[in-house]
Design a protein around this motif. Structure first.
Motif, PDB file in Angstrom:
ATOM      1  N   SER A 296       0.818  -1.204   0.000  1.00 46.94           N
ATOM      2  CA  SER A 296       0.000   0.000   0.000  1.00 46.94           C
ATOM      3  C   SER A 296       0.853   1.255   0.000  1.00 46.94           C
ATOM      4  O   SER A 296       1.600   1.520   0.941  1.00 46.94           O
ATOM      5  N   ASP A 297       0.752   2.041  -1.056  1.00 47.48           N
ATOM      6  CA  ASP A 297       1.476   3.308  -1.117  1.00 47.48           C
ATOM      7  C   ASP A 297       1.004   4.238  -0.011  1.00 47.48           C
ATOM      8  O   ASP A 297       1.788   5.019   0.531  1.00 47.48           O
ATOM      9  N   CYS A 298      -0.290   4.165   0.313  1.00 50.60           N
ATOM     10  CA  CYS A 298      -0.857   5.045   1.330  1.00 50.60           C
ATOM     11  C   CYS A 298      -0.165   4.830   2.677  1.00 50.60           C
ATOM     12  O   CYS A 298      -0.007   5.762   3.454  1.00 50.60           O
ATOM     13  N   TYR A 299       0.265   3.601   2.945  1.00 54.29           N
ATOM     14  CA  TYR A 299       1.009   3.317   4.175  1.00 54.29           C
ATOM     15  C   TYR A 299       2.495   3.641   4.023  1.00 54.29           C
ATOM     16  O   TYR A 299       3.062   4.380   4.823  1.00 54.29           O
ATOM     17  N   SER A 300       3.123   3.090   3.007  1.00 56.54           N
ATOM     18  CA  SER A 300       4.576   3.260   2.866  1.00 56.54           C
ATOM     19  C   SER A 300       4.978   4.723   2.716  1.00 56.54           C
ATOM     20  O   SER A 300       6.061   5.133   3.168  1.00 56.54           O
ATOM     21  N   ASN A 301       4.107   5.543   2.132  1.00 56.38           N
ATOM     22  CA  ASN A 301       4.424   6.966   1.965  1.00 56.38           C
ATOM     23  C   ASN A 301       4.490   7.710   3.292  1.00 56.38           C
ATOM     24  O   ASN A 301       5.055   8.811   3.356  1.00 56.38           O
ATOM     25  N   LEU A 302       3.936   7.122   4.358  1.00 55.56           N
ATOM     26  CA  LEU A 302       4.020   7.766   5.672  1.00 55.56           C
ATOM     27  C   LEU A 302       5.453   7.856   6.181  1.00 55.56           C
ATOM     28  O   LEU A 302       5.745   8.646   7.081  1.00 55.56           O
ATOM     29  N   PHE A 303       6.334   7.042   5.616  1.00 55.87           N
ATOM     30  CA  PHE A 303       7.734   7.100   6.031  1.00 55.87           C
ATOM     31  C   PHE A 303       8.461   8.290   5.408  1.00 55.87           C
ATOM     32  O   PHE A 303       9.620   8.547   5.740  1.00 55.87           O
TER      33      PHE A 303
END
Length: 414
Positions: A369-376
């Motif tokens: 999920s980009d929506c999750y990984s982008n939080l980094f």
């Protein structure tokens, strides 16, 4: 250094397939564009439409026959198929609704779909009561069992767990290969997009990409050592992000929280660490006193927790989830600023954060999920916190915010 080189190579492979997807139009997926990629209601609508012999696809019962054979593994007669009716949100006693329900001359098949929603008390037990010559089918992303409170007195034989990752993916792949599907491009392309959507939320990337990464890891002992080292630290990195997220929300809300065992930082972050260790020790969260002595000496809290998604709402500090403590009119008096209530157990009202579905990361099945990984990424993280605080301020009525001098905009000290 060698671990960094491996990461660079895996990133290079991922970017290559991302570019291929962009060039071939594979990223253009109507389910994700509409924000329905993991929405239970939307997913059930599509499955229902495919299963319905009178569905808009116009192909009769061909998709239902494959489903009965490959997913349910039941023995329908021709008369069963001729009399089959497929329902969505089938209403039973106490206004409970079964997500999918197939009724024929000899069978009644209840199917409960859980993507990220929580089980309700005796939910599966109640649904099984309307089954005929069939178990209750419990459909989840990975084929997990329902909770004990939902199972009630049912035995393992009365519940059949099926998964999107295997059962539904296999069924859709078979539907795509049917000659009736192949000759109809509109149906075929929708099924391909639906298949890609399911593979995304069940952590399955493209077969070619997976194979290339697997070959890279298996190409040397050093690559495998580096991969194992990365694997052993992934959960720790995810825990650090969750800690940072709650700390940022806590700083932005600027209220005195309740220091209870449900708190994300309680007992050296016990629940935060347990979230990824698959320990059933409750959910990490933040909890604030909203109103005192609302019922039988118990308080109403404003709580923010992470299940699969981040959500916030108003929670009664009592122990018995199965009991109705407050009538709707009492809740309206307590929370006059809420127009339409979304109740669940001891939550009088709750909502996901952020309020816009396409901005919500899945913390449990983070995978692809980009929506999750982008939080980094720092900028995305800050924007996410802002969106969450906007939702929190919407849930908390303006009079309450003014009384506690809550900031209208998040502060930047995280």
């Amino acid at each position: 250094m060698k671990t960094q080189l491996l990461l660079n190579e895996v990133t290079s492979i991922s970017k290559k397939y991302q570019l291929i997807n962009e060039k071939t139009g594979k990223n253009f997926n109507i389910f994700r564009i509409l924000g329905n990629g993991t929405a239970e209601t939307a997913i059930c609508r599509v499955i229902h439409e495919l299963l319905d012999p009178h569905g808009s696809h116009g192909q009769g019962d061909i998709y239902l026959r494959l489903f009965v054979q490959s997913v349910l593994q039941l023995t329908f007669t021709e008369k069963d198929f001729q009399t089959a009716q497929v329902y969505r949100e089938y209403v039973i006693d106490e206004n409970r609704r079964i997500d999918l329900y197939i009724k024929t001359r000899n069978y009644a098949v209840p199917i409960e779909v859980k993507i990220y929603a929580k089980d309700q008390a005796k939910q599966c037990e109640d649904y099984y009561r309307v089954a005929v010559n069939s178990p209750l089918y419990y459909l989840t992303p990975l084929g997990s069992m329902p909770g004990e409170e939902s199972i009630g007195s049912l035995t393992e034989k009365e519940i059949q767990c099926i998964s999107f990752k295997e059962s539904i993916v296999s069924w859709i792949e078979k539907c795509i290969t049917l000659k009736e599907t192949i000759r109809l491009s509109s149906i075929r392309e929708v099924l391909w997009q639906f298949l890609d959507t399911i593979k995304l939320f069940t952590n399955q990337s493209g077969d070619e990409q997976e194979m290339e990464i697997q070959q890279l890891l298996a190409s040397s002992s050093q690559n495998m050592k580096s991969a194992l080292q990365i694997e052993s630290n992934i959960n720790e990195a995810r825990i650090l992000l969750m800690k940072r997220l709650f700390q940022a929300l806590e700083a932005g809300i600027e209220m005195e929280k309740l220091h209870i065992q449900d708190d994300y930082a309680y007992n050296d972050y016990e629940r935060t660490k347990g979230y990824y260790a698959k320990r059933s020790n409750g959910l990490p969260g933040l909890h604030y006193l909203y109103k005192q002595d609302v019922i039988e000496g118990n308080d109403l809290w404003f709580s923010i927790e992470i299940d699969h998604y981040l959500y916030a709402g108003f929670y009664l500090s009592v122990e018995d989830e199965s009991r109705e403590y407050l009538a709707p009119e009492d809740i309206q008096t307590l929370l006059p600023h809420i127009k339409k209530f979304n109740r669940d157990g001891l939550y009088l009202h709750w909502e996901y954060l952020p309020l816009h579905e396409e901005e919500r990361p899945n913390f449990h099945m983070a995978g692809l999920s980009d929506c999750y990984s982008n939080l980094f990424d720092e900028a995305t993280f800050r924007l996410f916190i802002e969106r969450c605080l906007e939702g929190i301020h919407t849930l908390l009525d303006s009079r309450f915010i003014e009384r506690l001098n809550l900031p209208r905009k998040p502060i930047n000290n995280w």
